[in-house]
Design an enzyme around this catalytic site. Sequence first.
Site, PDB file in Angstrom:
ATOM      1  CE  LYS A 103       6.456  -0.978 -13.329  1.00 19.56           C
ATOM      2  NZ  LYS A 103       5.511  -0.046 -12.686  1.00 19.56           N
ATOM      3  CG  ASN A 104       7.833   0.633  -9.736  1.00 20.54           C
ATOM      4  OD1 ASN A 104       7.389   0.897 -10.860  1.00 20.54           O
ATOM      5  ND2 ASN A 104       7.282  -0.272  -8.964  1.00 20.54           N
ATOM      6  CB  CYS A 137      -5.641   1.154 -11.689  1.00 19.93           C
ATOM      7  SG  CYS A 137      -4.881   0.546 -10.201  1.00 19.93           S
ATOM      8  NE  ARG A 161      -2.175   2.502  -7.106  1.00 16.18           N
ATOM      9  CZ  ARG A 161      -1.411   2.057  -8.101  1.00 16.18           C
ATOM     10  NH1 ARG A 161      -1.951   1.309  -9.030  1.00 16.18           N
ATOM     11  NH2 ARG A 161      -0.143   2.402  -8.177  1.00 16.18           N
ATOM     12  CG  ASP A 192       4.710  -3.817  -6.855  1.00 11.29           C
ATOM     13  OD1 ASP A 192       5.480  -2.866  -7.060  1.00 11.29           O
ATOM     14  OD2 ASP A 192       3.496  -3.683  -6.663  1.00 11.29           O
ATOM     15  NE  ARG A 230       1.382  -0.004 -17.554  1.00 13.85           N
ATOM     16  CZ  ARG A 230       0.704   0.489 -16.516  1.00 13.85           C
ATOM     17  NH1 ARG A 230      -0.456  -0.026 -16.186  1.00 13.85           N
ATOM     18  NH2 ARG A 230       1.185   1.487 -15.816  1.00 13.85           N
TER      19      ARG A 230
HETATM   20  C1  EPZ Z   1       4.090   2.530  -6.263  1.00 11.90           C
HETATM   21  O1  EPZ Z   1       2.768   2.939  -6.553  1.00 11.90           O
HETATM   22  C2  EPZ Z   1       4.467   1.520  -7.337  1.00 11.90           C
HETATM   23  N1  EPZ Z   1       4.381   2.148  -8.657  1.00 11.90           N
HETATM   24  C3  EPZ Z   1       3.526   0.326  -7.283  1.00 11.90           C
HETATM   25  O2  EPZ Z   1       4.001  -0.629  -8.231  1.00 11.90           O
HETATM   26  C4  EPZ Z   1       3.611  -0.298  -5.893  1.00 11.90           C
HETATM   27  O3  EPZ Z   1       2.687  -1.354  -5.810  1.00 11.90           O
HETATM   28  C5  EPZ Z   1       3.276   0.771  -4.835  1.00 11.90           C
HETATM   29  O4  EPZ Z   1       4.163   1.896  -4.986  1.00 11.90           O
HETATM   30  C6  EPZ Z   1       3.412   0.232  -3.416  1.00 11.90           C
HETATM   31  O5  EPZ Z   1       4.710  -0.242  -3.222  1.00 11.90           O
HETATM   32  C7  EPZ Z   1       5.398   2.922  -9.062  1.00 11.90           C
HETATM   33  O6  EPZ Z   1       6.363   3.151  -8.357  1.00 11.90           O
HETATM   34  C8  EPZ Z   1       5.256   3.502 -10.446  1.00 11.90           C
HETATM   35  P1  EPZ Z   1       1.570   4.129  -2.949  1.00 11.90           P
HETATM   36  P2  EPZ Z   1       2.120   4.196  -5.732  1.00 11.90           P
HETATM   37  O7  EPZ Z   1       1.275   5.578  -3.097  1.00 11.90           O
HETATM   38  O8  EPZ Z   1       3.160   5.203  -5.448  1.00 11.90           O
HETATM   39  C9  EPZ Z   1      -2.453   4.730  -0.598  1.00 11.90           C
HETATM   40  C10 EPZ Z   1       3.890  -2.106 -10.049  1.00 11.90           C
HETATM   41  O9  EPZ Z   1       3.316  -3.190 -10.206  1.00 11.90           O
HETATM   42  N2  EPZ Z   1      -2.352   6.151  -0.957  1.00 11.90           N
HETATM   43  O10 EPZ Z   1       2.759   3.712  -2.163  1.00 11.90           O
HETATM   44  O11 EPZ Z   1       0.895   4.624  -6.471  1.00 11.90           O
HETATM   45  C11 EPZ Z   1      -2.807   3.851  -1.788  1.00 11.90           C
HETATM   46  O12 EPZ Z   1      -4.210   3.794  -1.974  1.00 11.90           O
HETATM   47  C12 EPZ Z   1       3.164  -0.977  -9.346  1.00 11.90           C
HETATM   48  O13 EPZ Z   1       5.052  -1.842 -10.434  1.00 11.90           O
HETATM   49  C13 EPZ Z   1      -3.237   7.054  -0.405  1.00 11.90           C
HETATM   50  O14 EPZ Z   1      -4.112   6.688   0.379  1.00 11.90           O
HETATM   51  O15 EPZ Z   1       1.678   3.475  -4.395  1.00 11.90           O
HETATM   52  C14 EPZ Z   1      -2.253   2.506  -1.381  1.00 11.90           C
HETATM   53  O16 EPZ Z   1      -3.203   1.850  -0.571  1.00 11.90           O
HETATM   54  C15 EPZ Z   1       1.745  -1.336  -8.947  1.00 11.90           C
HETATM   55  N3  EPZ Z   1      -3.145   8.373  -0.746  1.00 11.90           N
HETATM   56  C16 EPZ Z   1      -1.037   2.864  -0.531  1.00 11.90           C
HETATM   57  O17 EPZ Z   1      -1.174   4.255  -0.212  1.00 11.90           O
HETATM   58  C17 EPZ Z   1      -2.176   8.824  -1.613  1.00 11.90           C
HETATM   59  O18 EPZ Z   1      -2.124  10.051  -1.877  1.00 11.90           O
HETATM   60  C18 EPZ Z   1       0.300   2.674  -1.230  1.00 11.90           C
HETATM   61  O19 EPZ Z   1       0.254   3.397  -2.418  1.00 11.90           O
HETATM   62  C19 EPZ Z   1      -1.280   7.886  -2.176  1.00 11.90           C
HETATM   63  C20 EPZ Z   1      -1.386   6.550  -1.834  1.00 11.90           C
END
Ligand code: EPZ
Length: 434
Positions: free
Chosen positions: A22-23, A117, A122, A308, A400
Amino acid sequence: MAKIIIEGGRRLRGTVRIGGAKNAVLPILAASLLASSGTSQIEDIPNLIDADVMMETVASLGAAVKRIGTTARINARHLVTAEPPYELVRRMRASFVVAGPLLARYGEAAIALPGGCNIGQRPVDLHIKGFEAMGAVSSLENGCVRLRAPKGGLTGARIYLDVPSVGATQNIMMAATLAHGQTIIENAAKEPENVDLANYLNKMGARVRGAGTDTIRIDGVTELQGATHNVIPDRIEAGTFLIAAAVMGDGVYVENAMSDHIMSVIAKLEEAGAQIEDDVTGIRIYPANTRLRALDVKTHYYPAYPTDLQAQMVACLSVGLGTSTVTETVFENRFMHVAELRRMGANIAVEGRTAIIEGVSELSGAEVHATDLRAGAALVIAGLVADGETEIYNVHHLDRGYDNIVGKLQALGARIRRDESELGVAGSLTGAAG
Ligand code: EPZ
Protein backbone atom coordinates in the site's frame (compact mmCIF):
# COMPACT_ATOMS: atom_id res chain seq x y z
CA MET A 1 -21.10 -0.81 9.18
CA ALA A 2 -19.49 -4.23 8.86
CA LYS A 3 -17.91 -6.11 11.70
CA ILE A 4 -15.47 -9.03 11.93
CA ILE A 5 -16.31 -11.96 14.18
CA ILE A 6 -13.57 -14.32 15.36
CA GLU A 7 -13.89 -17.57 17.32
CA GLY A 8 -10.45 -17.66 18.95
CA GLY A 9 -8.13 -20.55 19.71
CA ARG A 10 -7.77 -22.03 16.24
CA ARG A 11 -4.19 -22.67 15.16
CA LEU A 12 -2.97 -21.25 11.82
CA ARG A 13 -1.16 -23.36 9.24
CA GLY A 14 -0.56 -23.24 5.47
CA THR A 15 0.40 -20.52 3.01
CA VAL A 16 -0.68 -16.91 2.72
CA ARG A 17 0.30 -14.75 -0.28
CA ILE A 18 1.20 -11.11 0.34
CA GLY A 19 -0.02 -8.39 -2.04
CA GLY A 20 1.58 -5.23 -3.38
CA ALA A 21 2.64 -2.63 -0.82
CA LYS A 22 0.00 0.00 0.00
CA ASN A 23 2.67 2.50 1.00
CA ALA A 24 4.50 2.06 -2.30
CA VAL A 25 1.39 2.02 -4.51
CA LEU A 26 0.14 5.37 -3.21
CA PRO A 27 3.20 7.53 -4.06
CA ILE A 28 3.77 5.58 -7.31
CA LEU A 29 0.21 6.32 -8.48
CA ALA A 30 0.82 9.99 -7.60
CA ALA A 31 4.14 9.94 -9.48
CA SER A 32 2.34 8.80 -12.64
CA LEU A 33 1.11 12.41 -12.89
CA LEU A 34 4.65 13.44 -13.82
CA ALA A 35 4.48 11.73 -17.24
CA SER A 36 3.68 14.19 -20.04
CA SER A 37 3.73 11.39 -22.61
CA GLY A 38 3.15 7.66 -22.75
CA THR A 39 1.05 5.47 -20.47
CA SER A 40 2.14 4.02 -17.13
CA GLN A 41 1.18 0.48 -16.20
CA ILE A 42 1.35 -0.19 -12.45
CA GLU A 43 1.06 -3.87 -11.49
CA ASP A 44 0.22 -5.81 -8.33
CA ILE A 45 -2.02 -3.09 -6.90
CA PRO A 46 -3.84 -4.51 -3.85
CA ASN A 47 -7.60 -4.22 -3.53
CA LEU A 48 -7.65 -1.48 -0.86
CA ILE A 49 -9.78 1.59 -0.21
CA ASP A 50 -6.66 3.76 -0.09
CA ALA A 51 -5.50 2.58 -3.53
CA ASP A 52 -8.97 3.31 -4.94
CA VAL A 53 -8.96 6.79 -3.40
CA MET A 54 -5.54 7.59 -4.89
CA MET A 55 -6.66 6.41 -8.35
CA GLU A 56 -9.78 8.59 -8.03
CA THR A 57 -7.59 11.51 -6.98
CA VAL A 58 -5.24 11.08 -9.95
CA ALA A 59 -8.25 10.82 -12.27
CA SER A 60 -9.84 13.93 -10.73
CA LEU A 61 -6.80 15.91 -11.93
CA GLY A 62 -7.42 14.90 -15.54
CA ALA A 63 -5.40 11.72 -15.94
CA ALA A 64 -7.01 8.78 -17.73
CA VAL A 65 -7.03 5.90 -15.24
CA LYS A 66 -8.13 2.37 -16.12
CA ARG A 67 -7.97 -0.44 -13.56
CA ILE A 68 -8.01 -4.04 -14.73
CA GLY A 69 -7.74 -6.39 -11.74
CA THR A 70 -4.49 -5.62 -9.94
CA THR A 71 -3.16 -3.49 -12.82
CA ALA A 72 -3.76 0.19 -13.44
CA ARG A 73 -3.03 1.98 -16.71
CA ILE A 74 -2.59 5.74 -16.33
CA ASN A 75 -2.13 8.41 -18.99
CA ALA A 76 -1.44 11.84 -17.46
CA ARG A 77 -0.79 13.76 -20.68
CA HIS A 78 -3.72 16.15 -20.19
CA LEU A 79 -4.09 17.45 -16.66
CA VAL A 80 -7.02 19.80 -16.14
CA THR A 81 -6.62 21.10 -12.60
CA ALA A 82 -4.06 21.34 -9.81
CA GLU A 83 -6.67 21.01 -7.05
CA PRO A 84 -8.01 17.57 -6.16
CA PRO A 85 -11.49 17.60 -4.55
CA TYR A 86 -11.47 18.17 -0.79
CA GLU A 87 -13.76 15.16 -0.33
CA LEU A 88 -11.08 12.84 -1.70
CA VAL A 89 -8.14 14.44 0.11
CA ARG A 90 -10.11 14.44 3.38
CA ARG A 91 -10.53 10.67 3.12
CA MET A 92 -6.84 9.96 2.83
CA ARG A 93 -4.03 12.15 4.09
CA ALA A 94 -1.54 10.35 1.82
CA SER A 95 -3.21 12.22 -1.08
CA PHE A 96 -0.92 15.10 -0.09
CA VAL A 97 1.85 13.45 -2.12
CA VAL A 98 0.19 14.63 -5.33
CA ALA A 99 1.53 18.09 -4.40
CA GLY A 100 5.07 17.40 -5.62
CA PRO A 101 4.07 15.99 -9.02
CA LEU A 102 1.55 18.82 -9.60
CA LEU A 103 4.07 21.49 -8.63
CA ALA A 104 6.68 19.98 -10.93
CA ARG A 105 4.38 19.35 -13.88
CA TYR A 106 1.79 22.08 -13.57
CA GLY A 107 3.66 24.80 -11.65
CA GLU A 108 1.07 24.88 -8.91
CA ALA A 109 -0.85 22.72 -6.48
CA ALA A 110 -3.74 23.33 -4.10
CA ILE A 111 -4.25 20.53 -1.63
CA ALA A 112 -6.56 20.57 1.35
CA LEU A 113 -4.42 20.52 4.46
CA PRO A 114 -4.77 16.98 5.81
CA GLY A 115 -6.39 17.11 9.24
CA GLY A 116 -4.84 15.40 12.22
CA CYS A 117 -5.68 11.78 12.58
CA ASN A 118 -6.09 9.25 15.32
CA ILE A 119 -2.40 8.47 15.65
CA GLY A 120 -1.00 11.97 15.62
CA GLN A 121 -0.93 15.52 14.26
CA ARG A 122 0.69 14.44 11.01
CA PRO A 123 2.06 17.89 9.97
CA VAL A 124 3.34 18.60 6.43
CA ASP A 125 5.79 21.37 7.33
CA LEU A 126 8.77 19.42 5.98
CA HIS A 127 7.03 18.88 2.64
CA ILE A 128 6.44 22.65 2.36
CA LYS A 129 9.97 23.49 3.53
CA GLY A 130 11.33 21.36 0.68
CA PHE A 131 9.09 22.96 -1.94
CA GLU A 132 10.01 26.45 -0.74
CA ALA A 133 13.71 25.58 -0.89
CA MET A 134 13.14 24.80 -4.59
CA GLY A 135 11.59 28.23 -5.12
CA ALA A 136 7.90 27.56 -4.57
CA VAL A 137 5.70 30.01 -2.69
CA SER A 138 3.20 28.53 -0.25
CA SER A 139 0.13 29.92 1.48
CA LEU A 140 -2.65 28.50 3.59
CA GLU A 141 -6.02 29.64 2.32
CA ASN A 142 -9.33 28.25 3.61
CA GLY A 143 -7.72 25.08 4.91
CA CYS A 144 -5.92 24.54 1.64
CA VAL A 145 -2.17 24.56 1.06
CA ARG A 146 -1.59 26.56 -2.11
CA LEU A 147 1.79 26.15 -3.78
CA ARG A 148 3.12 28.07 -6.77
CA ALA A 149 6.39 27.46 -8.60
CA PRO A 150 8.31 30.38 -10.16
CA LYS A 151 7.50 31.08 -13.82
CA GLY A 152 10.62 29.27 -14.96
CA GLY A 153 9.89 26.25 -12.80
CA LEU A 154 11.50 24.83 -9.66
CA THR A 155 15.24 24.97 -9.03
CA GLY A 156 17.22 22.18 -7.40
CA ALA A 157 18.25 22.78 -3.78
CA ARG A 158 19.99 21.11 -0.85
CA ILE A 159 17.32 20.14 1.68
CA TYR A 160 17.88 18.74 5.16
CA LEU A 161 14.88 16.96 6.69
CA ASP A 162 14.71 17.49 10.46
CA VAL A 163 12.86 14.17 10.59
CA PRO A 164 13.35 11.41 7.96
CA SER A 165 9.74 11.80 6.88
CA VAL A 166 8.54 9.17 4.39
CA GLY A 167 5.98 11.45 2.76
CA ALA A 168 8.20 14.53 2.67
CA THR A 169 11.02 12.52 1.06
CA GLN A 170 8.58 11.24 -1.57
CA ASN A 171 7.03 14.63 -2.30
CA ILE A 172 10.36 16.46 -2.59
CA MET A 173 11.90 13.66 -4.67
CA MET A 174 9.00 13.83 -7.15
CA ALA A 175 9.06 17.64 -7.35
CA ALA A 176 12.83 17.56 -7.95
CA THR A 177 12.60 15.22 -10.97
CA LEU A 178 11.58 18.14 -13.23
CA ALA A 179 13.43 20.95 -11.42
CA HIS A 180 16.37 22.82 -12.96
CA GLY A 181 19.63 21.40 -11.62
CA GLN A 182 20.33 19.03 -8.77
CA THR A 183 18.39 18.53 -5.54
CA ILE A 184 19.99 16.82 -2.56
CA ILE A 185 17.76 15.47 0.19
CA GLU A 186 19.67 14.88 3.42
CA ASN A 187 18.38 12.81 6.32
CA ALA A 188 16.00 11.24 3.80
CA ALA A 189 13.63 8.41 4.74
CA LYS A 190 15.14 5.04 3.75
CA GLU A 191 11.95 2.92 3.62
CA PRO A 192 11.78 0.26 0.84
CA GLU A 193 8.66 1.99 -0.46
CA ASN A 194 10.73 5.10 -1.22
CA VAL A 195 13.29 2.97 -3.06
CA ASP A 196 10.45 1.44 -5.09
CA LEU A 197 9.18 4.93 -5.93
CA ALA A 198 12.67 6.02 -7.03
CA ASN A 199 12.97 2.92 -9.24
CA TYR A 200 9.67 3.78 -10.92
CA LEU A 201 10.71 7.43 -11.39
CA ASN A 202 13.97 6.32 -13.01
CA LYS A 203 12.04 4.04 -15.38
CA MET A 204 10.08 7.17 -16.36
CA GLY A 205 13.35 8.92 -17.25
CA ALA A 206 14.14 10.62 -13.97
CA ARG A 207 17.65 10.67 -12.51
CA VAL A 208 17.34 9.69 -8.85
CA ARG A 209 20.36 8.29 -7.00
CA GLY A 210 20.82 7.17 -3.42
CA ALA A 211 17.26 6.16 -2.57
CA GLY A 212 17.41 3.91 0.49
CA THR A 213 20.30 5.88 1.98
CA ASP A 214 20.37 9.06 4.10
CA THR A 215 21.19 11.20 1.05
CA ILE A 216 19.25 11.21 -2.20
CA ARG A 217 20.42 13.14 -5.26
CA ILE A 218 17.99 14.05 -8.04
CA ASP A 219 19.17 15.66 -11.29
CA GLY A 220 16.24 17.41 -12.93
CA VAL A 221 15.21 16.49 -16.48
CA THR A 222 12.81 18.22 -18.88
CA GLU A 223 10.10 15.59 -19.11
CA LEU A 224 9.11 12.09 -17.96
CA GLN A 225 7.30 9.32 -19.83
CA GLY A 226 4.90 6.66 -18.64
CA ALA A 227 6.55 3.38 -17.55
CA THR A 228 5.59 -0.11 -16.43
CA HIS A 229 6.29 -1.04 -12.82
CA ASN A 230 5.51 -3.95 -10.53
CA VAL A 231 5.08 -2.78 -6.95
CA ILE A 232 7.10 -4.42 -4.15
CA PRO A 233 5.32 -6.72 -1.68
CA ASP A 234 3.71 -5.17 1.40
CA ARG A 235 6.18 -5.65 4.25
CA ILE A 236 3.62 -4.49 6.82
CA GLU A 237 1.04 -7.03 5.68
CA ALA A 238 3.80 -9.67 5.73
CA GLY A 239 4.85 -8.63 9.23
CA THR A 240 1.24 -8.72 10.42
CA PHE A 241 0.87 -12.35 9.31
CA LEU A 242 4.27 -13.29 10.75
CA ILE A 243 3.28 -11.87 14.14
CA ALA A 244 -0.10 -13.66 14.03
CA ALA A 245 1.69 -16.90 13.11
CA ALA A 246 4.28 -16.44 15.85
CA VAL A 247 1.57 -16.48 18.48
CA MET A 248 -1.05 -18.78 16.89
CA GLY A 249 0.69 -20.64 14.06
CA ASP A 250 1.86 -24.22 13.62
CA GLY A 251 3.96 -23.62 10.51
CA VAL A 252 2.86 -20.78 8.21
CA TYR A 253 4.50 -19.82 4.91
CA VAL A 254 4.24 -16.12 4.06
CA GLU A 255 4.66 -16.10 0.29
CA ASN A 256 5.82 -13.07 -1.76
CA ALA A 257 7.49 -11.50 1.28
CA MET A 258 10.97 -9.95 1.20
CA SER A 259 12.74 -10.77 4.48
CA ASP A 260 15.31 -8.02 4.03
CA HIS A 261 12.48 -5.46 4.22
CA ILE A 262 11.50 -6.62 7.71
CA MET A 263 14.77 -7.82 9.28
CA SER A 264 13.96 -5.91 12.48
CA VAL A 265 10.63 -7.72 12.87
CA ILE A 266 12.16 -11.13 12.13
CA ALA A 267 14.93 -10.47 14.66
CA LYS A 268 12.39 -9.58 17.37
CA LEU A 269 10.21 -12.62 16.68
CA GLU A 270 13.26 -14.90 16.81
CA GLU A 271 14.33 -13.22 20.07
CA ALA A 272 10.87 -14.12 21.42
CA GLY A 273 11.43 -17.76 20.46
CA ALA A 274 9.81 -18.15 17.03
CA GLN A 275 11.78 -20.07 14.40
CA ILE A 276 12.00 -18.35 11.04
CA GLU A 277 13.50 -19.43 7.69
CA ASP A 278 13.40 -17.42 4.50
CA ASP A 279 13.82 -18.46 0.87
CA VAL A 280 13.63 -16.63 -2.45
CA THR A 281 9.85 -16.52 -2.53
CA GLY A 282 8.90 -16.03 1.09
CA ILE A 283 9.29 -16.61 4.81
CA ARG A 284 8.36 -19.68 6.84
CA ILE A 285 7.66 -19.31 10.56
CA TYR A 286 7.26 -21.91 13.29
CA PRO A 287 6.00 -21.04 16.79
CA ALA A 288 8.10 -20.95 19.91
CA ASN A 289 8.14 -24.20 21.92
CA THR A 290 6.48 -22.37 24.81
CA ARG A 291 4.70 -19.03 25.05
CA LEU A 292 6.65 -16.23 23.39
CA ARG A 293 9.38 -14.78 25.55
CA ALA A 294 9.04 -11.15 26.72
CA LEU A 295 10.68 -8.47 24.55
CA ASP A 296 11.68 -4.83 24.63
CA VAL A 297 10.70 -3.22 21.32
CA LYS A 298 11.30 0.35 20.20
CA THR A 299 9.84 1.71 16.97
CA HIS A 300 11.93 4.10 14.91
CA TYR A 301 12.61 5.09 11.34
CA TYR A 302 13.62 2.41 8.83
CA PRO A 303 15.49 0.07 9.16
CA ALA A 304 14.48 0.04 12.83
CA TYR A 305 11.33 -1.72 14.02
CA PRO A 306 8.42 -0.18 12.07
CA THR A 307 5.75 1.85 13.81
CA ASP A 308 3.17 0.20 11.52
CA LEU A 309 3.82 -3.13 13.25
CA GLN A 310 3.81 -1.76 16.80
CA ALA A 311 0.16 -2.43 17.62
CA GLN A 312 0.34 -5.97 16.27
CA MET A 313 3.40 -6.71 18.43
CA VAL A 314 1.67 -5.30 21.53
CA ALA A 315 -1.23 -7.70 20.93
CA CYS A 316 1.17 -10.62 20.47
CA LEU A 317 3.21 -9.84 23.62
CA SER A 318 0.04 -9.45 25.70
CA VAL A 319 0.11 -13.27 26.00
CA GLY A 320 3.90 -13.53 26.20
CA LEU A 321 5.89 -14.84 29.14
CA GLY A 322 6.85 -12.03 31.52
CA THR A 323 7.03 -8.26 31.20
CA SER A 324 7.57 -6.65 27.79
CA THR A 325 7.95 -3.00 26.85
CA VAL A 326 7.03 -1.40 23.53
CA THR A 327 8.13 2.18 22.95
CA GLU A 328 6.59 4.25 20.14
CA THR A 329 8.98 7.01 19.02
CA VAL A 330 7.47 7.93 15.64
CA PHE A 331 3.88 9.00 16.40
CA GLU A 332 2.61 10.70 19.51
CA ASN A 333 -0.67 8.86 19.97
CA ARG A 334 -0.40 5.34 18.69
CA PHE A 335 -1.51 3.29 21.70
CA MET A 336 -5.29 3.47 21.23
CA HIS A 337 -5.40 -0.28 20.72
CA VAL A 338 -4.27 -0.73 24.35
CA ALA A 339 -7.66 0.22 25.84
CA GLU A 340 -9.36 -2.26 23.50
CA LEU A 341 -6.86 -5.01 24.35
CA ARG A 342 -7.48 -4.39 28.04
CA ARG A 343 -11.16 -5.15 27.43
CA MET A 344 -9.96 -8.58 26.31
CA GLY A 345 -8.01 -9.13 29.51
CA ALA A 346 -4.60 -7.80 28.51
CA ASN A 347 -2.55 -6.31 31.34
CA ILE A 348 -0.93 -3.24 29.77
CA ALA A 349 0.00 0.13 31.26
CA VAL A 350 1.01 3.09 29.10
CA GLU A 351 3.57 5.47 30.55
CA GLY A 352 4.41 8.28 28.14
CA ARG A 353 5.52 6.66 24.91
CA THR A 354 6.00 3.20 26.41
CA ALA A 355 3.50 0.38 26.83
CA ILE A 356 4.44 -1.96 29.69
CA ILE A 357 2.92 -5.37 29.03
CA GLU A 358 2.52 -8.02 31.75
CA GLY A 359 1.96 -11.18 29.73
CA VAL A 360 -1.23 -13.07 30.68
CA SER A 361 -1.95 -16.73 29.99
CA GLU A 362 -5.03 -15.97 27.95
CA LEU A 363 -7.28 -13.26 26.55
CA SER A 364 -11.06 -13.42 26.45
CA GLY A 365 -13.21 -12.48 23.47
CA ALA A 366 -15.10 -9.17 23.62
CA GLU A 367 -16.72 -6.47 21.51
CA VAL A 368 -13.94 -4.07 20.46
CA HIS A 369 -13.50 -1.15 18.08
CA ALA A 370 -10.72 -0.55 15.59
CA THR A 371 -9.44 3.02 15.99
CA ASP A 372 -7.04 3.01 13.05
CA LEU A 373 -5.70 0.66 10.42
CA ARG A 374 -2.96 -1.09 12.40
CA ALA A 375 -4.88 -1.05 15.69
CA GLY A 376 -7.53 -3.02 13.81
CA ALA A 377 -4.92 -5.59 12.80
CA ALA A 378 -3.83 -5.84 16.43
CA LEU A 379 -7.42 -6.61 17.48
CA VAL A 380 -7.65 -9.33 14.83
CA ILE A 381 -4.51 -10.96 16.25
CA ALA A 382 -5.92 -10.67 19.78
CA GLY A 383 -9.20 -12.20 18.57
CA LEU A 384 -7.34 -15.16 17.07
CA VAL A 385 -5.68 -15.77 20.44
CA ALA A 386 -8.65 -15.06 22.74
CA ASP A 387 -10.84 -17.64 24.36
CA GLY A 388 -14.37 -17.26 22.95
CA GLU A 389 -15.81 -14.84 20.42
CA THR A 390 -14.48 -11.38 19.54
CA GLU A 391 -16.45 -8.84 17.51
CA ILE A 392 -14.42 -6.07 15.89
CA TYR A 393 -16.29 -2.93 14.77
CA ASN A 394 -15.11 -0.08 12.52
CA VAL A 395 -13.50 -2.57 10.17
CA HIS A 396 -13.43 0.05 7.40
CA HIS A 397 -10.10 1.02 8.95
CA LEU A 398 -8.80 -2.44 8.10
CA ASP A 399 -10.16 -2.24 4.54
CA ARG A 400 -7.86 0.73 3.95
CA GLY A 401 -4.72 -1.35 4.28
CA TYR A 402 -5.48 -5.07 4.24
CA ASP A 403 -6.71 -6.84 1.12
CA ASN A 404 -9.07 -9.64 2.19
CA ILE A 405 -7.53 -10.27 5.59
CA VAL A 406 -10.59 -12.36 6.56
CA GLY A 407 -10.27 -14.66 3.54
CA LYS A 408 -6.52 -15.04 4.01
CA LEU A 409 -6.93 -15.98 7.67
CA GLN A 410 -9.81 -18.38 6.88
CA ALA A 411 -7.48 -20.13 4.41
CA LEU A 412 -4.98 -20.55 7.26
CA GLY A 413 -7.63 -22.22 9.44
CA ALA A 414 -8.92 -19.31 11.51
CA ARG A 415 -12.58 -19.26 12.40
CA ILE A 416 -13.22 -15.70 11.25
CA ARG A 417 -15.99 -14.07 9.24
CA ARG A 418 -17.20 -10.67 8.16
CA ASP A 419 -20.76 -9.63 8.95
CA GLU A 420 -22.00 -6.81 6.74
CA SER A 421 -25.49 -6.87 8.20
CA GLU A 422 -24.67 -5.35 11.58
CA LEU A 423 -25.46 -1.68 12.10
CA GLY A 424 -22.14 -1.35 13.80
CA VAL A 425 -21.86 1.19 16.57
CA ALA A 426 -21.43 4.52 14.83
CA GLY A 427 -18.64 6.84 15.69
CA SER A 428 -15.46 5.68 14.13
CA LEU A 429 -13.01 8.19 15.49
CA THR A 430 -12.49 11.13 13.15
CA GLY A 431 -9.69 11.56 10.73
CA ALA A 432 -7.81 9.20 8.55
CA ALA A 433 -4.45 7.84 9.49
CA GLY A 434 -2.47 6.11 6.80
C1 EPZ B 1 4.03 7.06 6.16
O1 EPZ B 1 3.26 8.13 6.68
C2 EPZ B 1 3.10 5.86 6.12
N1 EPZ B 1 1.95 6.15 5.27
C3 EPZ B 1 2.63 5.52 7.52
O2 EPZ B 1 1.86 4.32 7.44
C4 EPZ B 1 3.85 5.25 8.40
O3 EPZ B 1 3.42 5.01 9.72
C5 EPZ B 1 4.78 6.47 8.36
O4 EPZ B 1 5.14 6.77 7.00
C6 EPZ B 1 6.06 6.24 9.16
O5 EPZ B 1 6.72 5.12 8.66
C7 EPZ B 1 2.09 6.05 3.94
O6 EPZ B 1 3.15 5.77 3.42
C8 EPZ B 1 0.84 6.32 3.14
P1 EPZ B 1 6.15 10.45 8.14
P2 EPZ B 1 3.87 9.65 6.65
O7 EPZ B 1 6.05 11.72 7.37
O8 EPZ B 1 4.67 9.84 5.42
C9 EPZ B 1 6.66 13.80 11.39
C10 EPZ B 1 0.01 2.91 7.73
O9 EPZ B 1 -0.49 2.39 8.74
N2 EPZ B 1 6.54 14.77 10.29
O10 EPZ B 1 7.31 9.55 7.90
O11 EPZ B 1 2.74 10.59 6.92
C11 EPZ B 1 5.34 13.12 11.72
O12 EPZ B 1 4.59 13.90 12.63
C12 EPZ B 1 0.47 4.35 7.79
O13 EPZ B 1 0.18 2.33 6.63
C13 EPZ B 1 6.77 16.11 10.53
O14 EPZ B 1 7.07 16.51 11.66
O15 EPZ B 1 4.81 9.61 7.92
C14 EPZ B 1 5.79 11.82 12.35
O16 EPZ B 1 6.06 12.05 13.71
C15 EPZ B 1 0.20 5.02 9.12
N3 EPZ B 1 6.64 17.01 9.51
C16 EPZ B 1 7.11 11.52 11.63
O17 EPZ B 1 7.49 12.73 10.97
C17 EPZ B 1 6.31 16.60 8.24
O18 EPZ B 1 6.23 17.47 7.33
C18 EPZ B 1 7.01 10.42 10.58
O19 EPZ B 1 6.00 10.79 9.69
C19 EPZ B 1 6.08 15.23 8.00
C20 EPZ B 1 6.19 14.33 9.05
